[in-house]
Design a protein around this motif. Sequence first.
Motif, PDB file in Angstrom:
ATOM      1  N   ILE A 111      -6.527 -63.531  39.990  1.00  0.00           N
ATOM      2  CA  ILE A 111      -7.384 -64.694  40.149  1.00  0.00           C
ATOM      3  C   ILE A 111      -7.007 -65.405  41.439  1.00  0.00           C
ATOM      4  O   ILE A 111      -5.865 -65.798  41.648  1.00  0.00           O
ATOM      5  CB  ILE A 111      -7.250 -65.619  38.918  1.00  0.00           C
ATOM      6  N   ASP A 141     -12.265 -64.480  37.902  1.00  0.00           N
ATOM      7  CA  ASP A 141     -11.807 -64.021  36.599  1.00  0.00           C
ATOM      8  C   ASP A 141     -12.054 -62.523  36.495  1.00  0.00           C
ATOM      9  O   ASP A 141     -12.843 -61.954  37.256  1.00  0.00           O
ATOM     10  CB  ASP A 141     -12.565 -64.764  35.482  1.00  0.00           C
ATOM     11  N   VAL A 142     -11.367 -61.914  35.559  1.00  0.00           N
ATOM     12  CA  VAL A 142     -11.553 -60.485  35.332  1.00  0.00           C
ATOM     13  C   VAL A 142     -12.300 -60.316  34.016  1.00  0.00           C
ATOM     14  O   VAL A 142     -11.878 -60.835  32.989  1.00  0.00           O
ATOM     15  CB  VAL A 142     -10.197 -59.758  35.270  1.00  0.00           C
ATOM     16  N   ARG A 163      -8.300 -70.121  36.411  1.00  0.00           N
ATOM     17  CA  ARG A 163      -9.186 -69.076  35.900  1.00  0.00           C
ATOM     18  C   ARG A 163     -10.582 -69.641  35.698  1.00  0.00           C
ATOM     19  O   ARG A 163     -10.744 -70.742  35.192  1.00  0.00           O
ATOM     20  CB  ARG A 163      -8.609 -68.563  34.571  1.00  0.00           C
ATOM     21  N   SER A 164     -11.608 -68.901  36.108  1.00  0.00           N
ATOM     22  CA  SER A 164     -13.006 -69.306  35.935  1.00  0.00           C
ATOM     23  C   SER A 164     -13.293 -70.696  36.496  1.00  0.00           C
ATOM     24  O   SER A 164     -14.007 -71.492  35.907  1.00  0.00           O
ATOM     25  CB  SER A 164     -13.387 -69.286  34.444  1.00  0.00           C
ATOM     26  N   ILE A 213     -17.462 -66.009  30.824  1.00  0.00           N
ATOM     27  CA  ILE A 213     -17.074 -64.751  30.185  1.00  0.00           C
ATOM     28  C   ILE A 213     -16.842 -65.004  28.710  1.00  0.00           C
ATOM     29  O   ILE A 213     -16.197 -65.970  28.320  1.00  0.00           O
ATOM     30  CB  ILE A 213     -15.798 -64.177  30.830  1.00  0.00           C
ATOM     31  N   ARG A 266     -16.219 -57.446  26.376  1.00  0.00           N
ATOM     32  CA  ARG A 266     -16.169 -58.673  27.178  1.00  0.00           C
ATOM     33  C   ARG A 266     -17.320 -58.636  28.167  1.00  0.00           C
ATOM     34  O   ARG A 266     -17.483 -57.668  28.899  1.00  0.00           O
ATOM     35  CB  ARG A 266     -14.846 -58.729  27.950  1.00  0.00           C
TER      36      ARG A 266
END
Lengths: 141, 176
Positions: free
Chosen positions: A11, A31-32, A70-71, B71, B94
């Motif tokens: 990130i 993000d992943v 994150r995000s 997400i 996801r």
Amino acid sequence: VMSLFTRFVEIGRVVLVNYGPYEGKIAVIIDVIDQNTALVSGPQKITGVPRHAISFKRMSLTDITIKIERSVRQKALVKAFTEGQVLEKWEKTSWAKKRAARVKRANMNDFDRFKAMLAKKRKSHIVQDAQRKLIKASRTK
Amino acid sequence: MPYHEYQVIGRRKPTETDKNPKIFRMRIFATNEVVAKSRFWYFINKTQKIKKTAGEILSVNEIYDKKPQNIKNFGISLRYHSRSNQVNIYKEYRDLTRTGAVTKLLTDMGGRHRTTYRRMQIMEVKAVTPKETRRASTRQFHDSKIKFPLPHRVLRAPRKRYDSLFQAKRPITHFR
């Protein structure tokens, strides 16, 4: 073995988009999503890449990272992006310079090519002058 | 193939005796509205005593995710027909949207179990919290400091015209 790798998916990692509508633009991994996909954002205001999902196959990792949550949302991302001076760092890399040079070369018109020819001539003149001097110096030794 | 989520609402046709028949609503994942309506009747037929000829569809609307930029971990319960019997399974994906997760599900099921769209009945697609996830493959992404390299990188030509069958140099598959 991890020490062999220098560029990681993480990130805040800045990536170059290789394929698709945002090809050639840089973005940040926010993000992943899963094994193959990351959530990525330009930020849109700065690089033009909107927040969207993109496959790892469509991007190249760069050496630049920024510190983000994150995000993270656009406002915080823009702040971190400008504070981290990402665009400036990117433009300085030889990778970016080579890309820019390629674009410049492709967009040359005849006058540009003429100027390039003159510049090349001048350069070879200087190089040959220096070479001649060195040869002369080695001969007189 | 991109799947869409449709809300299909239908009922038995009103008659003299039954002026206001019960209305049924279903959320169907389908590639288009025609298929959505067809699946609606398939399910209504199975669960109610209503046939397409005896019923009417009141509306078909496409449903979109409320937050397609976030997400989510989708837990999908489905029932599918394998070659010998029917199986109930629960799978996790996801993705940003419900339709994205269902698209993944359908391709995944096709690859792992050789089932197709028509042999599956998606019972529930639910966005679960990270605590409620049951699969290690989903949980491994629940890491705020996630970090991994991309070991074997095969770079793709950005446009088809730059794609070449032969190359002068061997490609570099690392550090990119």
